[in-house]
Design an enzyme around this catalytic site. Structure first.
Site: not given
Length: 362
Positions: A53-57
């Site tokens: 999830f937002s670790t991808g940001k």
């Protein structure tokens, strides 16, 4: 550093054996060298892929910084200069810098949006471009939970002429030798390496959010909540949604290591540009998260897992994944997991990062 590898292996094995984790990976680099690459869980190894999830940001922010360093983007370029449709409803003043700091004013998604829509790149970009901003772009910050990925991803596509996944591979993962272990949409050839996520207390926390909470503007219905049910859908896993990523802990730690130093001859941004990444850009109250959140250019600053180090930068993800760099220690760290947790006593990533920090300090 053999001792710290053994100690981390012991911790993650005990977490899985006790039932507190289902599958977990931990990786760390120091001075550009891999010092930890540990994992535990049935059927899991260092090459297993976990949707994070937002670790991808942090991955998408890194891609943007690499493109700026190469002269293909500029932080102060209006998004509409590259993507004219985005300028609708007064968004023409929103810049790349605004997008990185969650200030473009379009964190919201339609209340009835479906998972199938999330998987349609052109549809999502057209939807976001047509939206009226919730505030004047640049005037406030509010977490762009899903929209961060398409706002920056389409900007990357317009600037490079490459789909965002191809741009990531060309400018970040292939140079680092991790093109087979860090993805937006996961290619079919690697689908059998993906570890299914497991519903945990994170889903319970999402279900308990009051209906009028601003956070639900960004994730407006259970079908698009960042949870195991969505992440385990084959169509979603194949789709590019650059607010999230599917990766190994090793790949994420290697990427951050190459931001703060050289890794096998590769450095993603010049040393003199590094402070731009972690310079504090805002700590004002976040209009979506409802609390002040220190932000750099695309990364969160001083997260608990970093020990509160103000220059440490990275991003966490729904359910407990995280990856970050600590420039002062020349250290990078990543933690991925399959069971999504939000319980108060879940400090696994924080404890493992502290263990590694203590070992390198010693």
């Amino acid at each position: 550093m053999a001792d710290v590898q053994a100690r981390v292996e012991d911790v993650v094995r005990r977490l899985v054996d006790s039932g507190r984790e289902s599958a977990v990976q931990v990786a760390a680099y120091r001075h550009g060298e891999l010092i930890v690459d540990a994992y535990a869980g049935e059927g899991v190894d260092a090459a297993s892929l976990l949707h994070s999830f937002s670790t991808g940001k942090g991955v998408t922010a890194t891609l943007v910084h690499v493109l700026v360093a190469r002269g293909l983007l500029d932080y102060d370029t209006p998004l509409s200069a590259l993507w004219p449709e985005f300028g609708a409803h007064g968004k023409d003043r929103a810049t790349v810098r605004d997008a990185l700091t969650h200030r473009t004013g379009v964190p919201q998604l339609p209340p009835a949006i479906t998972p199938e829509e999330l998987c349609d790149w052109d549809h999502m970009c057209a939807l976001i471009a047509a939206q009226e901003p919730l505030w004047e772009p640049g005037a406030a910050t509010g977490y762009h939970g899903w929209t961060f990925g398409w706002v920056l991803g389409e900007t990357v596509r317009r600037a490079t002429g490459l789909p965002v996944a191809e741009a990531l591979r060309t400018y970040v993962t292939e140079p680092l030798g991790i093109a087979d272990s860090l993805f937006y949409g996961t290619p079919d050839a690697h689908a059998d390496r993906v570890v299914p996520l497991v519903a945990g207390s994170w889903e319970e926390k999402l279900a308990a959010i009051p209906e009028d909470a601003p956070f639900l503007l960004a994730v407006p219905n259970p079908g698009v909540w960042p949870c195991a049910r969505l992440a385990n859908r084959p169509d979603y896993l194949r789709a590019d949604a650059p607010a999230a990523a599917t990766l190994t802990a090793h790949a994420a730690a290697r990427m951050y290591a190459a931001l703060i130093g050289e890794v096998d001859g590769v450095r993603l941004v010049p040393a003199e540009r590094l402070p731009l990444l972690y310079e504090l850009r805002t700590r004002e109250p976040d209009r979506i998260l409802g609390a002040p959140v220190p932000k750099g250019l695309g990364y969160f600053l001083g997260l608990p897992e970093t020990g509160g180090e103000p220059t440490a930068f990275g991003h966490n993800g729904s359910g407990g994944s995280i990856a970050f760099a600590d420039p002062g220690r020349e250290l990078s760290f990543a933690f991925t997991r399959s069971r999504l947790s939000a319980s108060a006593d879940d400090t696994h990533a924080q404890d493992l990062a502290a263990l590694i920090r203590g070992a390198v300090a010693g």
